[in-house]
Design a protein around this motif. Structure first.
Motif, mmCIF file in Angstrom:
data_model
loop_
_atom_site.group_PDB
_atom_site.id
_atom_site.type_symbol
_atom_site.label_atom_id
_atom_site.label_comp_id
_atom_site.label_asym_id
_atom_site.label_seq_id
_atom_site.Cartn_x
_atom_site.Cartn_y
_atom_site.Cartn_z
ATOM 1 N N ARG A 40 -10.004 -0.560 -4.485
ATOM 2 C CA ARG A 40 -8.329 -0.665 -4.124
ATOM 3 C C ARG A 40 -7.874 0.739 -3.531
ATOM 4 O O ARG A 40 -7.359 0.688 -2.751
ATOM 5 C CB ARG A 40 -7.416 -1.359 -5.063
ATOM 6 N N ARG A 65 0.285 5.811 0.267
ATOM 7 C CA ARG A 65 -0.679 6.855 0.236
ATOM 8 C C ARG A 65 0.062 7.933 -0.346
ATOM 9 O O ARG A 65 0.803 8.474 0.311
ATOM 10 C CB ARG A 65 -1.279 7.094 1.544
ATOM 11 N N SER A 92 0.788 -1.170 0.109
ATOM 12 C CA SER A 92 0.113 0.033 -0.183
ATOM 13 C C SER A 92 0.793 1.245 0.119
ATOM 14 O O SER A 92 1.729 1.425 0.504
ATOM 15 C CB SER A 92 -0.904 -0.056 1.181
ATOM 16 N N ASN A 110 -4.477 0.693 -2.240
ATOM 17 C CA ASN A 110 -4.100 -0.609 -1.721
ATOM 18 C C ASN A 110 -4.036 -1.660 -2.533
ATOM 19 O O ASN A 110 -4.417 -1.682 -3.639
ATOM 20 C CB ASN A 110 -5.370 -0.919 -0.619
ATOM 21 N N SER A 111 -3.426 -3.099 -1.914
ATOM 22 C CA SER A 111 -3.352 -4.056 -3.093
ATOM 23 C C SER A 111 -2.550 -3.679 -4.415
ATOM 24 O O SER A 111 -3.280 -3.842 -5.497
ATOM 25 C CB SER A 111 -4.573 -4.635 -3.208
ATOM 26 N N GLN A 128 -5.460 6.952 -1.211
ATOM 27 C CA GLN A 128 -4.836 5.655 -0.613
ATOM 28 C C GLN A 128 -5.021 4.488 -1.757
ATOM 29 O O GLN A 128 -5.880 4.368 -2.207
ATOM 30 C CB GLN A 128 -5.713 5.393 0.574
#
Length: 128
Positions: A67, A19, A17, A84-85, A82
């Protein structure tokens, strides 16, 4: 002049991940839609995520739905993405952009041509 500065990119492994942050200055963020875009060599810049101030609707590129999440902290003059994955296909330079919101501006927020100001980008590289 309006300034947008992206940060938070880097080199990560698939499944990790990140950000991303888009720090704004010299304008009132409350009056602007902020969008996230990405671009790889040989491909056109594509809209990743944005939110319409007018009605609160949010756009996500189909490839990132579920995601990625866009959010804003107007007090900090910062917009976040953000991520993710993460997948190798997410590798790109990520840009944030701002467009002034005013009556009569009805174009969707995911079109590159809608935006007035752009940051210089932050590189995201996802290894397999």
């Amino acid at each position: 002049q309006v300034q947008l500065v992206e940060s938070g990119g880097g080199l990560v492994q698939s499944g990790s991940s990140l950000r991303l942050s888009c720090a704004a200055s010299r304008f009132n963020l409350d009056d602007y839609d902020i969008g996230w875009f990405r671009q790889t060599p040989g491909k056109k810049r594509e809209g990743v995520s944005c939110k319409h101030l007018s009605d609160g609707s949010i756009y996500y590129l189909e490839a990132v739905k579920g995601r990625f999440t866009i959010s804003r902290d107007n007090a900090k003059m910062t917009t976040y993405l953000q991520m993710n994955s993460l997948k190798p296909e997410d590798t790109a330079v990520y840009y944030c952009a701002a467009r002034r919101v005013f009556p009569g501006r009805v174009g969707a927020c995911y079109w590159v041509s809608e935006y007035d100001f752009w940051g210089q980008g932050t590189q995201v590289t996802v290894s397999s």
